[in-house]
Design a protein around this motif. Structure first.
Motif, PDB file in Angstrom:
ATOM      1  N   LYS A  74       0.845  -1.196   0.000  1.00 28.51           N
ATOM      2  CA  LYS A  74       0.000   0.000   0.000  1.00 28.51           C
ATOM      3  C   LYS A  74       0.881   1.247   0.000  1.00 28.51           C
ATOM      4  CE  LYS A  74      -3.748  -2.171   2.640  1.00 28.51           C
ATOM      5  NZ  LYS A  74      -4.529  -2.141   3.912  1.00 28.51           N
ATOM      6  N   LEU A  75       0.302   2.374  -0.412  1.00 29.38           N
ATOM      7  CA  LEU A  75       1.032   3.631  -0.397  1.00 29.38           C
ATOM      8  C   LEU A  75       1.375   4.003   1.043  1.00 29.38           C
ATOM      9  CD1 LEU A  75       2.093   6.174  -1.887  1.00 29.38           C
ATOM     10  CD2 LEU A  75      -0.163   7.201  -1.488  1.00 29.38           C
ATOM     11  N   GLN A 106       5.766   3.553  -2.627  1.00 30.77           N
ATOM     12  CA  GLN A 106       4.826   2.570  -3.181  1.00 30.77           C
ATOM     13  C   GLN A 106       5.617   1.394  -3.760  1.00 30.77           C
ATOM     14  OE1 GLN A 106       1.150   2.523  -3.506  1.00 30.77           O
ATOM     15  NE2 GLN A 106       1.887   0.427  -3.821  1.00 30.77           N
TER      16      GLN A 106
END
Length: 300
Positions: A74-75, A106
């Protein structure tokens, strides 16, 4: 459709630098960073490792963020600072003040030389961080005195109480207000009263330690919180402060009316359920000092 050559030009034109970093911290590629107000050419980093550029403690932090992004997929958004203390080879000419960045990390869906990689976009947020700091300072500061306000005191006391519960680290508090200030206000006006309050604030600033929190609680009432301080040591500081009030506030006297201070002192106790219990006990001691004739210190 945009072709590969055009995509390369777009990536190079990015204002913020974008790094492709491997799990081991290798700089695989560098794009952008064209905002020359904040960034230098980063292409010289390609092929190096974070540990070649950044000192061990901060380098390990970078590697931890890469691992987090790769594991979560996930970011990840993190704020961090860099200064000459962190970057190798900048002991003499590196930035003396920290530069703050927002990193957006990311995980990417391909390998480079058999290693997982992330995209790390770094944005210089130093101006924003400075502004946020100034706004926090304004929100925590009493405008008249420059001391902390009630909001900041309550925040610090919450942390001190948690330290007391977890680690038995004592925090002492004394609360005081000014005797006879109303008569000075009535005689010489509120500007004279404000001058006295500012003088009290200056005395507090010069008397307390850096770790202590001096707060204007409201009107002519003040609170000082002293972490890692038992009642005996707090009483010693209260006595020194009380003596200075007697000496330095005497110049504001009107006829036979002298401004003094009544002080209630206490320390956090096992039966306290929150810092508010400690503060209430100090307030009761202050009330007792007033009822006993003012200009005195009462422990509780």
């Amino acid at each position: 459709m945009i072709n590969l050559e055009q995509m390369d030009l777009i990536l190079e034109a990015l204002p913020d630098p974008a790094f492709i970093l491997s799990r081991s911290g290798k700089y695989v590629a560098v794009f952008g960073g064209r905002d020359t107000r904040y960034y230098h050419d980063g292409t010289g980093l390609i092929g190096l490792y974070i540990s070649d550029v950044i000192k061990p403690e901060k380098a390990n932090w970078f590697l931890e963020q890469i691992d987090k992004a790769l594991e979560s997929r996930k970011l990840l958004v993190e704020e961090y600072e860099l200064s000459n203390r962190d970057v190798k080879g900048l002991d003499d000419d590196g930035p003396k003040d920290p530069i703050w960045f927002e990193g957006r990390i990311q995980a990417l869906s391909f390998l480079v030389d058999g290693e997982e990689v992330v995209l790390w976009v770094a944005s210089n947020i130093s101006e924003r961080h400075l502004l946020e700091g100034k706004l926090r300072e304004l929100s925590d500061t009493d405008q008249l005195t420059g001391l902390f306000n009630r909001r900041k005191l309550e925040h610090d006391l919450t942390l001190h109480y948690e330290s007391f519960v977890r680690y038995s680290l004592p925090t002492s508090i004394f609360i005081f207000d000014l005797d006879n200030l109303k008569k000075i206000n009535d005689t010489k006006g509120h500007l004279a009263g404000d001058e006295i309050i500012q003088a009290v604030a200056n005395i507090c600033r010069s008397a307390i330690r850096k770790a202590d929190t001096a707060c204007r609680f409201g009107g002519d009432e003040f609170v000082i919180a002293m972490p890692n301080t038992g009642l005996e040591q707090a009483m010693q500081l209260a006595e020194r402060l009380h003596d200075r009030f007697r000496q330095e506030l005497n110049r504001f006297s009107v006829e036979d009316t002298v401004v003094t201070a009544s002080i209630g002192v206490t320390t956090m106790m096992p039966e306290d359920r929150s810092y508010e219990d400690t503060l209430k006990r100090a307030d009761r001691a202050l009330y007792e000092a007033k009822s006993m004739g003012k200009d005195r210190i009462v422990p509780a």
